[in-house]
Scaffold this active site. Sequence first.
Site, PDB file in Angstrom:
ATOM      1  N   HIS A 361      -8.342  -2.239  -9.457  1.00 53.67           N
ATOM      2  CA  HIS A 361      -7.913  -1.261 -10.461  1.00 53.67           C
ATOM      3  C   HIS A 361      -8.973  -0.197 -10.664  1.00 53.67           C
ATOM      4  CE1 HIS A 361      -5.151  -4.537 -12.310  1.00 53.67           C
ATOM      5  NE2 HIS A 361      -4.838  -4.193 -11.091  1.00 53.67           N
ATOM      6  N   CYS A 674       3.890  10.687   1.540  1.00 60.35           N
ATOM      7  CA  CYS A 674       2.935  10.667   0.429  1.00 60.35           C
ATOM      8  C   CYS A 674       1.861   9.585   0.552  1.00 60.35           C
ATOM      9  CB  CYS A 674       3.661  10.529  -0.903  1.00 60.35           C
ATOM     10  SG  CYS A 674       4.552   8.980  -1.088  1.00 60.35           S
TER      11      CYS A 674
HETATM   12  C1  PEP Z   1       2.206   4.192  -0.100  1.00 56.54           C
HETATM   13  O1  PEP Z   1       2.440   2.999   0.010  1.00 56.54           O
HETATM   14  O2  PEP Z   1       1.963   4.945   0.871  1.00 56.54           O
HETATM   15  C2  PEP Z   1       2.193   4.835  -1.414  1.00 56.54           C
HETATM   16  C3  PEP Z   1       2.082   6.138  -1.547  1.00 56.54           C
HETATM   17  O3  PEP Z   1       2.237   4.031  -2.488  1.00 56.54           O
HETATM   18  P1  PEP Z   1       0.989   3.181  -3.008  1.00 56.54           P
HETATM   19  O4  PEP Z   1      -0.214   3.623  -2.222  1.00 56.54           O
HETATM   20  O5  PEP Z   1       0.875   3.481  -4.450  1.00 56.54           O
HETATM   21  O6  PEP Z   1       1.422   1.799  -2.704  1.00 56.54           O
END
Ligand code: PEP
Length: 749
Positions: A361, A674
Site C-alpha cells: 500500500h 492503462c
Molecule cells: C492493470 O492491471 O494494468 C491496471 C491498470 O490495474 P491495476 O494496476 O490497478 O491492477
Amino acid sequence: MSPSGTLGPRALLRRLRQVMAEPGEGQERLDRIANVIAENMVAEVCSIYLRRGERMLELCATKGLRPEAVHTTRMRIGQGLVGRIAERAEPFTTADAPNEPGFEYRPETGEEIYSSFCGVPIQRLGQIIGVLVVQNAAARQHDEEEIDALSVVAMVIAEMAESGQLTGGEGVDLARGSAQTYSAIGGVEGAAIGVVHLHEPKLAVTQPFTDDVEKELVRLDIAMNGLRDEVDALLTDDLSGATGEYRDVLEAYRMFAHDKGWLRRLNESVQSGVVAEVAVERVQSEARSRMERAANPYLRDRLHDLDDLANRLLKRLSGTEEQEIPENAILVARHIGPGELLDYGKSIGGLVLEEGGVGSHAAIVARAMEIPMVVGAERIVAHAQNGDPIALDGDAGTVFLRPDEALFDAMSEKIAAAEAARARYQALRDLPATSKDGQTTGLFINAGLVSDLPQLFESGAQGVGLYRTELQFLIRASMPNRTDLAAVYGRVLDAAKGAPVVFRTLDIGSDKVLPYMRRPQEDNPALGWRAVRVGLDRPHIMKMQLQALLRGAGARPLTIMFPFIADEAEFYQARDYLTESHNWLQSRGYTVSDDITVGAMLETPSLADASDRFFQEVDFLSVGGNDLLQFMFAADRGNERVRRRYSALHPAFLRYLRRVTERAADHDVRLSFCGEAAGRPLEALALTGIGFRSLSMRPVSIGPVKAMLRSVKLGEVKAYLDIALATPVANFPEAFRAWAIEAGADVTP
Ligand code: PEP
Ligand code: MG
C-alpha cells in the site's frame, strides 16, 4: 553480594556512573569501564570489543588480557566465541572456553589460561555495536543473574557510545558514519538526494543511570498506563467490527501491551539502576535481534508488535514532540502505512523502506504521489541517523547512505538531467501527441486521489483514463460511507473541470487488501476473490459505490469502468447493478446523469474472445496491461523473481494485443491501454504501432511519451511491426529499440 559473587548490577552501575563523571577521553573511559566491571563481577578478565565497519570487531579495552592485544586483536563477526555472540546477538557462556567448538586462540591475548567465559552483545535498537566479555581461570558456569547484570552494563555502554561519550581519544571512534550502499528493489522510479529523516526517531539517552530508582519506576508505570489506554483506544473502534484473523492480530497486540512479563522485565532493569528509557530499549533490542532471526512469519509479526509498542512507550517516556521535517528529507523507515505516508505528503523527497514489496500500500501511495522509493534496504534504519546525507535511485533500486562526494555529484547530475528533461517536456504541454504523419493519440493520466488531479493540467493530458477508486478505501481504517464517497467523487469531477474521468470501481483483493474487510485465506489471491468478483458477490458494496458515483456526478456526464472482467456475463451483471442504482436514486428524487458511459477492463486473456454481442454492448474497453501480462505469462506481477522476465514488448503479447485492437475496430469500440507499459516510451511506441490511439499513464510519463510520439511516423512503425511480428526475431525488445532509434524516435528514458 549475590550468591555467585557479584555485587549486583546496581552497585556496578553506581561505579560506572562515577567513572563517567570523571574527566577523560574515550580510551581512558573504556579502560576504566573494563576495570570497574572486572572488579565488580569478580572477574580476572573484562574485555570490550567494538565494531569496526560492517564485519569486524576489535578489542578496544581490556583488564586482564595482554595490553598489546588492544587495537590489534580483531575478529570477524561470526568468528570465534566473540564473533558468534555478535552474529547471533545473544549472550553466550561456557565453563570451558578453550575446548568450546569455534574457540579461536589468539596468542597475543594470552587468554588460553582462562576457562570460564561469559559474553553479551553490546547492541542498540537491533544494531550490534560490540561485545562485552568477562573471563576467569577457574572453570565455572555464569548464572542468569550475572548474564543479566552484564547485559544491563552492555546496554549502558551502548547508550554511552550512542551519545558520543566514548568517542574521542585514540581509536575509539565507533566508525558508524561510514558510507553504505544498499542494493535493494526500485519501488517508484526517480532519483532523490537529501538527508535522512527517520520515521521512528532514535532517542539519544544522555544520562543512562539513575540514583532514584523509585522515581524511574513511577515514570515507567505512568508511561505504561498511558500506553495501555492509548492501545485500548486505538483498537476499540477497529475491534468492534473486526472478525477472524484481523481480530486475532489486534487482540495479540493488545495482549502485549497488558503483558505482565514484559512489565516485570522492564521493572527489573530499572531496579538495577538505569533510567526507564534504557530498560525499554533493552527489551526492544532483544525483540529486534530475534525478529531478524525469526523464520516464522507469525512470530515476526508479534515481535514487530512488541517493537512498535516499545516505540510508543519511548515516545511517552521522553515526551518527544513530532520532529520537524527538514527541507530535503528522505524518509527512512522499516515499514510505513499508507495513511502515515499521506500525512508526510510532498514534504519528503524520497522514501526508503526496509520491508514491503513494490505492490504494498505504501508503494501504491508513493507512486501516486510520485515520490522516488526503494524497498528492501535491509537494516538501513539501524545504520542511519537523522541528518545523514543520503541518495536513492528508484530506477536501479539502490540507496547510498553517507555517499562520498563523487557519488553525491553523480546522483545530483542524474537529478539535474531529469529536471532538464522535465523542462523540455513542459514546453510540449499544450501541443497534441500527433505523430509526424499526422496521427493523434489521446494521452490520459492514471490517478487515485483528489490531490492527483492538478497534475492533469500540469502534464497537459486530456483527462483521467483510470481513476483507481480503491486508494480511497485503502488509506482508511474503516469502510467509507456512501455520503463521504459521493463527496470525494464530486470533488474529483470538480477538479477535472469538465475533462473526462474514467472511474474504475473498487479493485480490491489480490495485492490490495482492505484491513477492515474479512477475506478468505487464498492460496492464489491474484487468481482469487478480487475486483469485480467481490462486488458481484457482495452487491451491497458494489451498489453503495455505484450510488456514491452517481450522486457525486449529479447531472454531469459519468464514465464508469468495471475491472477484471473475465467473462462478459460479469459485465452485464455489474451494469445491471448500475442501472438499478440509477433508477433507485432517481425514484428518491436525486438528480442523476443521463450521460453515463460504461466500459470494461480487459485484464484476463479470455475477454479478447468474448462474443460479438459483448463488443457491441460495451461502450469502451481499457486494457489493464499489468494484470494481463501476469496472466498471459503466468508470472506474478509482485514477485521480484519473475516479474521482469516477460515484458509488454514480448512479440506474443503484442500479437495478442493487435488482435484486440482489430476486434475493437471491427465493432467501433473505443479502446485504450492503462497499464504501466503505456508510460514507457518504447512500449508506448509499440502499442501505438499496433493500433492503440488512447493511452493512460502516470502523469510524469505524459511528457516523455508525447515527445516520443511527436518524433515518429506511426505508419512506419506499423509497417515495421507488421513484418517483425510475423517473423521470429531474436531479442525483439532490443531489435525494436535499435530500429526506433535509427528511425529517429525519441525513446530516451
Ligand atoms: C492493470 O492491471 O494494468 C491496471 C491498470 O490495474 P491495476 O494496476 O490497478 O491492477
Ligand atoms: Mg489490474
